[in-house]
Design an enzyme around this catalytic site. Structure first.
Site, PDB file in Angstrom:
ATOM      1  N   ASP A 162      34.572  39.137  45.029  1.00 21.16           N
ATOM      2  CA  ASP A 162      34.715  39.306  43.583  1.00 21.16           C
ATOM      3  C   ASP A 162      33.393  38.997  42.877  1.00 21.16           C
ATOM      4  O   ASP A 162      32.607  38.175  43.352  1.00 21.16           O
ATOM      5  CB  ASP A 162      35.816  38.354  43.088  1.00 21.16           C
ATOM      6  CG  ASP A 162      36.268  38.688  41.670  1.00 21.16           C
ATOM      7  OD1 ASP A 162      35.896  39.759  41.161  1.00 21.16           O
ATOM      8  OD2 ASP A 162      36.986  37.866  41.083  1.00 21.16           O
TER       9      ASP A 162
ATOM     10  N   ASN B 187      43.570  48.283  41.834  1.00 22.12           N
ATOM     11  CA  ASN B 187      42.255  48.789  41.418  1.00 22.12           C
ATOM     12  C   ASN B 187      42.284  50.242  40.926  1.00 22.12           C
ATOM     13  O   ASN B 187      41.345  50.704  40.260  1.00 22.12           O
ATOM     14  CB  ASN B 187      41.215  48.660  42.552  1.00 22.12           C
ATOM     15  CG  ASN B 187      40.693  47.244  42.736  1.00 22.12           C
ATOM     16  OD1 ASN B 187      40.276  46.844  43.818  1.00 22.12           O
ATOM     17  ND2 ASN B 187      40.715  46.443  41.661  1.00 22.12           N
TER      18      ASN B 187
HETATM   19  C1  FPP Z   1      35.387  42.936  42.587  1.00 25.16           C
HETATM   20  O1  FPP Z   1      34.306  42.873  41.712  1.00 25.16           O
HETATM   21  C2  FPP Z   1      35.105  43.835  43.678  1.00 25.16           C
HETATM   22  C3  FPP Z   1      35.766  44.990  43.905  1.00 25.16           C
HETATM   23  C4  FPP Z   1      36.855  45.483  43.063  1.00 25.16           C
HETATM   24  C5  FPP Z   1      35.415  45.871  45.009  1.00 25.16           C
HETATM   25  C6  FPP Z   1      34.805  45.225  46.205  1.00 25.16           C
HETATM   26  C7  FPP Z   1      33.935  46.233  46.804  1.00 25.16           C
HETATM   27  C8  FPP Z   1      32.755  46.014  47.424  1.00 25.16           C
HETATM   28  C9  FPP Z   1      32.226  44.673  47.708  1.00 25.16           C
HETATM   29  C10 FPP Z   1      31.889  47.119  47.844  1.00 25.16           C
HETATM   30  C11 FPP Z   1      32.542  48.220  48.528  1.00 25.16           C
HETATM   31  C12 FPP Z   1      33.233  47.831  49.760  1.00 25.16           C
HETATM   32  C13 FPP Z   1      33.003  48.384  50.946  1.00 25.16           C
HETATM   33  C14 FPP Z   1      33.842  48.072  52.119  1.00 25.16           C
HETATM   34  C15 FPP Z   1      31.918  49.352  51.114  1.00 25.16           C
HETATM   35  P1  FPP Z   1      34.575  43.178  40.177  1.00 25.16           P
HETATM   36  O2  FPP Z   1      34.130  44.547  39.901  1.00 25.16           O
HETATM   37  O3  FPP Z   1      36.003  42.906  39.856  1.00 25.16           O
HETATM   38  O4  FPP Z   1      33.644  42.127  39.517  1.00 25.16           O
HETATM   39  P2  FPP Z   1      33.842  41.452  38.088  1.00 25.16           P
HETATM   40  O5  FPP Z   1      35.116  40.669  38.167  1.00 25.16           O
HETATM   41  O6  FPP Z   1      32.630  40.600  37.951  1.00 25.16           O
HETATM   42  O7  FPP Z   1      33.890  42.572  37.105  1.00 25.16           O
END
Ligand code: FPP
Length: 244
Positions: free
Chosen positions: A21, A69
């Site tokens: 996250d 998501n």
């Molecule tokens: C949360 O950060 C993360 C995600 C929703 C996606 C996780 C994906 C990756 C780490 C990269 C892609 C994965 C692979 C396997 C290639 P957020 O966007 O919710 O962060 P925030 O809470 O700071 O907005």
């Protein structure tokens, strides 16, 4: 660092889960678009898996895309799907060289046919390897995982293979997405949040939970070792519960 040369003392978790996250906040910090945060996050995962494999870790399950998501805006969903696809393809291209295994958990029926095919190919290409097992949770929800397992058990009942009164945790365990792996001993969440957010609900019943303020793109293997140190201390404090 090689096997037997770990930065922390035993007991060593066999299965670790990570809720990655903070990509968006990381991007904001550098005045970048959210997409740049996700791309940096994918790079962080690659490096971590490489380091964990060298250090002899057994299983890592990461939350890449949740059933919730899909409600993000279309552009971000499309970007994440494209990034995941690219990531899978990179592993396919390198599969012959490496010894890591990759499996995907979650309901893949909602993914594009192209992504489903890439996933199937990568799983097949790496199935017999003996390195780390990376489980990538895509379109994964803990409740959905349980619902699908319950459906599978119900199908066995309907087919006369199992009596209603015989249903036990063992049957859910058999059909839960991570089967036949052991449950994660340790679940880490980055960026300071203290929620499971529908990650491995069934499997997390006895997992130790560790939250770090580090934003996912900044997460290094040294942070993982810090988490394991905490895990070890808690294990020592509450020793006797596990394996007893
Ligand atoms: C949360 O950060 C993360 C995600 C929703 C996606 C996780 C994906 C990756 C780490 C990269 C892609 C994965 C692979 C396997 C290639 P957020 O966007 O919710 O962060 P925030 O809470 O700071 O907005």
């Amino acid at each position: 660092m090689g096997k037997g040369d770990r930065a922390v003392s035993a007991p060593f978790p066999r299965h670790i889960g990570i809720i990655m996250d903070g990509n968006g906040r990381w991007a904001k910090k550098f005045l970048l678009k959210r997409e740049a945060g996700h791309r940096a996050g994918a790079q962080t995962l690659r490096k971590l898996v490489e380091g964990m494999n060298e250090a002899g870790f057994e299983v890592l399950t990461v939350y890449a895309f949740s059933t919730e998501n899909w409600t993000r805006d279309d552009g971000e969903v499309a970007y994440l799907m494209g990034l995941i696809s690219e990531y899978i393809q990179q592993y396919i291209d390198e599969a012959d060289k490496g010894n890591g295994r990759v499996r995907v958990i979650g309901d893949r029926s909602r993914l594009s046919v192209d992504l489903q095919q890439r996933i199937a190919m990568l799983e097949q290409m790496t199935a017999d390897k003996n390195g780390i097992l990376l489980n990538i949770a895509i379109n994964y929800g803990g409740r959905d995982d349980i619902v699908r397992a319950v459906r599978a058990v119900a199908a066995d009942v309907a087919a006369g293979k199992l009596a209603l009164g015989e249903i036990s945790e063992r049957h859910i365990n058999e059909y839960i997405d991570t089967a036949p792996l052991p449950d994660p001993e340790l679940i880490i969440r980055t960026s300071g949040e203290m929620r499971l957010s529908n990650f491995l609900l069934w499997q997390a019943a006895y997992s130790e939970f560790y939250a770090t303020p580090i934003l996912w793109p900044d997460f290094k293997i040294s942070h993982l070792y810090e988490a394991i140190e905490h895990y070890n201390k808690r294990q020592r404090r509450f020793g006797g519960r596990k394996g007893s």
